[in-house]
Scaffold this active site. Structure first.
Site, PDB file in Angstrom:
ATOM      1  N   GLU A  52      -4.747 -14.843 -17.963  1.00 53.68           N
ATOM      2  CA  GLU A  52      -4.436 -15.475 -16.931  1.00 53.68           C
ATOM      3  C   GLU A  52      -4.972 -16.849 -17.309  1.00 53.68           C
ATOM      4  OE1 GLU A  52      -6.264 -14.834 -12.967  1.00 53.68           O
ATOM      5  OE2 GLU A  52      -4.779 -16.172 -12.201  1.00 53.68           O
ATOM      6  N   CYS A 260      -3.816 -14.265  -9.960  1.00 52.65           N
ATOM      7  CA  CYS A 260      -3.469 -15.075  -8.637  1.00 52.65           C
ATOM      8  C   CYS A 260      -2.637 -16.404  -9.155  1.00 52.65           C
ATOM      9  CB  CYS A 260      -4.808 -15.703  -8.172  1.00 52.65           C
ATOM     10  SG  CYS A 260      -5.688 -14.261  -7.496  1.00 52.65           S
ATOM     11  N   ASN A 391       1.157  -9.973  -7.601  1.00 52.19           N
ATOM     12  CA  ASN A 391       0.007  -9.547  -8.551  1.00 52.19           C
ATOM     13  C   ASN A 391      -1.067  -8.788  -7.466  1.00 52.19           C
ATOM     14  OD1 ASN A 391      -2.332  -9.942  -9.970  1.00 52.19           O
ATOM     15  ND2 ASN A 391      -2.997 -11.584  -8.734  1.00 52.19           N
ATOM     16  N   GLU A 392      -1.883  -9.486  -6.618  1.00 57.33           N
ATOM     17  CA  GLU A 392      -2.781  -8.771  -5.805  1.00 57.33           C
ATOM     18  C   GLU A 392      -2.342  -9.034  -4.519  1.00 57.33           C
ATOM     19  OE1 GLU A 392      -6.887 -10.345  -5.684  1.00 57.33           O
ATOM     20  OE2 GLU A 392      -7.332  -8.679  -7.125  1.00 57.33           O
TER      21      GLU A 392
HETATM   22  O1  AHR Z   1      -9.588 -12.184 -12.548  1.00 58.12           O
HETATM   23  C1  AHR Z   1      -9.564 -13.128 -11.453  1.00 58.12           C
HETATM   24  C2  AHR Z   1      -8.810 -13.092 -10.526  1.00 58.12           C
HETATM   25  O2  AHR Z   1      -9.024 -11.844  -9.834  1.00 58.12           O
HETATM   26  C3  AHR Z   1      -7.256 -12.676 -10.722  1.00 58.12           C
HETATM   27  O3  AHR Z   1      -6.715 -13.937 -10.655  1.00 58.12           O
HETATM   28  C4  AHR Z   1      -7.000 -11.812  -9.296  1.00 58.12           C
HETATM   29  O4  AHR Z   1      -5.818 -11.109  -9.904  1.00 58.12           O
HETATM   30  C5  AHR Z   1      -8.260 -11.350  -8.903  1.00 58.12           C
HETATM   31  O5  AHR Z   1      -8.429 -11.601  -7.815  1.00 58.12           O
END
Ligand code: AHR
Length: 675
Positions: A52, A260, A391-392
């Site tokens: 990321e 994120c 993603n999350e």
């Molecule tokens: O790894 C950092 C962040 O942690 C990532 O962007 C997200 O997916 C998680 O909340």
């Protein structure tokens, strides 16, 4: 030493040694590897990489552009640049928009020189300085044009078009010259110019000056300083030392671009892969979502130039032998931020992005996106096999959107494995809700995230021992032990955390029939520009190192084997007894049994290893030991391998004793055949 003191010291040594020996004996255990009972296969994608753009992981990191805000597209268009004038030079610099290179790059710098004297122009600070290395060559390139210049002669104003020469200088933090070169022959049309600079010394925090010589006016844009020595010596290539660290892990997959960052704080700043490909001049810069995420770690100069875009991510995956795993936005902005949602009846363009991405990666050169891939230099397909939707995310909003994506993607591309997710926590209501729904939907593979205390990782080594064997598989997509607390700036990449992760990963491997993929997160951090810690790999403008956590990942990844072998500790499948954790695999191509053992205790542990069912056992094996007596030990730029594996010979047999060092992860590789 006087004789009495000598006798006392000698006695103490004897006592100490016999106490140690007793300790080892008192704690002796057995580990049985059922060599003749190979179970499910271990996925070739079992251990991979989560990338990321956080902590200056892309611009300022893996993407080795040295000039920050090279195209003057930051909202504060002169950020990172400063006007400079030599001797009694006089002029002005402004950022303009009329007749830009193209609409995606709508700003450029206009330098108006009234009195050039010894040079007038701008200096760039780089990403917390500019790293240049003696012996390395750098390409400075710039789009430039000579423009009309209003010249005052007394009271009269005349318009002139004087030829202006550009002088490009590298200098260290004390203003000492490290090299210079000139660009001449500018015309009135935008054109790209390039020269080579060979610095006369190494500096981690040099700066770059772009100076006009001769009075007149010029426009410049996309001013770039790029090392020639990139990975595979590619133009616009990646930072070689960082790619090497990744390749050394032999990763099964590369997940990109996050995280994120896929979601964006707002939908309008979500990651859109189509704006990250094609010619560099066409890639549209946006804010990095980590720019203003943490008040304690603001990074107002953090943007995404997309010099590292989706084409480069696919290329990187290929370079390091990893399966590409792109993640696309599912119509949801980050739920920790704005939580913006795309209405369900407006999702089509998002789903179309996913379909077009598959065509970009795999489509024939005759297809529109496949053609673009070929034009960028890769006519052969990238063989995309999986893709993440969101993603999350969490809540029914995610399930509704995932369903719409899955409906179309599964119909048109049943060959693509879809990654869905279970939210930010490994065991809360959101997690349980998502899993129950994704099970109903028979999703392919569900991403789980664990940013937990080291103790949690030790206690959860058996997490998957009783997971259902049917239904969706597990992608342990983001894990990292937090020494203080999630997102605390005081978290450390210390050995205590790495060891706890190792114990947990034995559990992933023991259950590799359910857990098909795993990756630590985040991956990279610039030592002077990070927002989030811990991270797997740290770097400055020239150097880099793997953390103890990196070496844990690397040991698992490079020793994964092809099939699970059942392991018993003191006759039981339960792990964690007497601080021992173990997993084993058979590596069919080499015929080796690979046993990983974590001893999280502070004492050495003598263990009887029994290779049950082995017909033949090669006497000479190898042991890789990662250990430190100091649980707080960390690696650093100055001590990059303080905690790193050592390789030792191993004398093996179908039954043999091995003493596992205190606080250690040990990998034993033993050649064997079974009945
Ligand atoms: O790894 C950092 C962040 O942690 C990532 O962007 C997200 O997916 C998680 O909340």
């Amino acid at each position: 030493m006087n004789p009495l003191r000598y006798r006392v010291v000698a006695m103490m040594c004897v006592l100490c040694l016999s106490f140690q020996a007793q300790l080892v004996r008192a704690q002796s255990s057995s580990i049985t590897v059922q060599v003749d009972k190979p179970g499910g296969d271990i996925s070739p994608t079992m251990f991979g990489i989560f990338f990321e753009d956080i902590n200056f992981g892309a611009d300022g990191g893996l993407y080795p552009e040295r000039v920050k805000n090279r195209s003057f597209e930051f909202p504060e268009p002169l950020m990172a640049w400063k006007e400079i004038g030599r001797a009694d030079s006089k002029g002005s610099v402004t950022v303009l928009e009329a007749n830009p290179i193209n609409a995606n790059n709508s700003h450029y710098l206009h330098i108006e020189v009234e009195r050039a004297s010894a040079g007038f122009g701008v200096t760039n600070e780089g990403f917390r300085g500019i790293g240049v290395q003696l012996g390395e060559s750098y390409t400075f390139s710039v789009y430039a044009r000579n423009v009309a210049h209003a010249q005052r002669n007394g009271d009269a104003l005349s318009v002139e078009r004087n030829p202006v020469t550009l002088r490009i200088e590298l200098e260290d933090e004390n203003g000492r010259s490290l090299g210079k070169a000139r660009i001449t022959g500018l015309t009135t049309a935008w054109k790209k110019y390039a020269i080579t600079l060979r610095p006369s010394a190494t500096s981690l925090i040099a700066r770059l000056n772009v100076l006009a010589e001769g009075s007149g006016a010029i426009d410049i844009d996309i001013a770039s300083l790029f090392p020639k020595g990139t990975w595979n010596n590619r133009e616009n290539g990646l930072r070689a030392d960082l790619v090497q660290l990744l390749k050394d892990m032999k990763p099964g997959f590369l997940r990109f671009p996050g995280g994120c960052i896929v979601e964006g704080r707002y939908l309008k700043t979500r990651y859109q892969w189509k704006t990250t490909i094609g010619d560099l001049t066409d890639r549209r810069l946006i804010i990095n979502r980590w720019n203003d995420e943490f008040k304690h770690k603001p990074a107002p100069d953090y943007y995404q130039s997309f010099g590292l875009g989706f084409y480069e991510y696919f290329q990187l995956s290929e370079d390091i032998g990893a399966e590409p795993l792109p993640i696309i936005n599912c119509g949801m902005a980050c739920q920790f931020n704005s939580s913006e949602l795309v209405p369900l009846d407006e999702l089509d363009p998002y789903i179309q992005d996913a379909l077009d991405l598959i065509e970009f990666a795999n489509g024939p050169v005759e297809s529109s996106w496949g053609r673009l891939r070929a034009q960028m230099g890769h006519p052969a397909p990238f063989n995309l096999k999986m893709m993440g939707v969101g993603n999350e995310q969490w809540g029914p909003q995610f399930i509704e959107r995932y369903q719409q994506f899955a409906k179309v993607l599964k119909k048109k591309h049943p060959e693509i494995t879809l990654v869905s997710d279970s939210g930010p926590s490994p065991n809360d209501d959101r997690f349980n809700f998502l899993w129950s729904k994704l099970r109903e939907l028979n999703a392919d593979i569900v991403d789980e995230h664990y940013y937990m205390a080291p103790g949690w990782f030790l206690a959860n080594s058996g997490r998957y021992d009783n997971y259902p064997r049917t239904g969706p598989k597990v992608f342990a997509g983001e894990y990292a032990a937090q020494s203080v607390g999630i997102a605390s700036p005081n978290n450390k990449n210390n050995w205590e955390c790495a060891l706890a992760e190792a114990a947990f990963v034995t559990g992933l491997e023991r259950n590799a029939d359910v857990v098909r993929m795993a990756s630590y997160a985040p991956l990279f951090a610039h030592v002077d520009a990070w927002q989030w810690t811990p991270d797997l790999i740290w770097f400055d403008n020239l150097r880099s190192y793997g953390t103890p956590n990196y070496y844990v990942q690397k040991l698992f990844s490079t020793n994964k084997g092809t099939h699970i072998l059942p392991v018993l500790i003191d006759g039981s499948p339960k792990n964690g007894q007497q601080n021992l954790y173990a997993s084993a695999s058979l590596d069919k191509p080499s015929g080796e049994v690979v046993l990983k053992v974590v001893n999280s205790g502070a004492s050495p542990r003598e263990v009887k290893i029994n290779l049950a069912g082995a017909k033949t056992v090669r006497r000479v094996g190898q042991a890789y030991v990662l250990a430190s007596s100091d649980l707080k030990a960390e690696n650093s730029l100055e001590g990059p391998t303080k905690v790193a594996p050592t390789k030792r010979p191993l004398t093996a047999a179908s039954e043999f004793n091995y003493t596992f060092a205190p606080n250690s992860l040990t990998v034993l590789r033993i050649g064997s055949t079974f009945r």
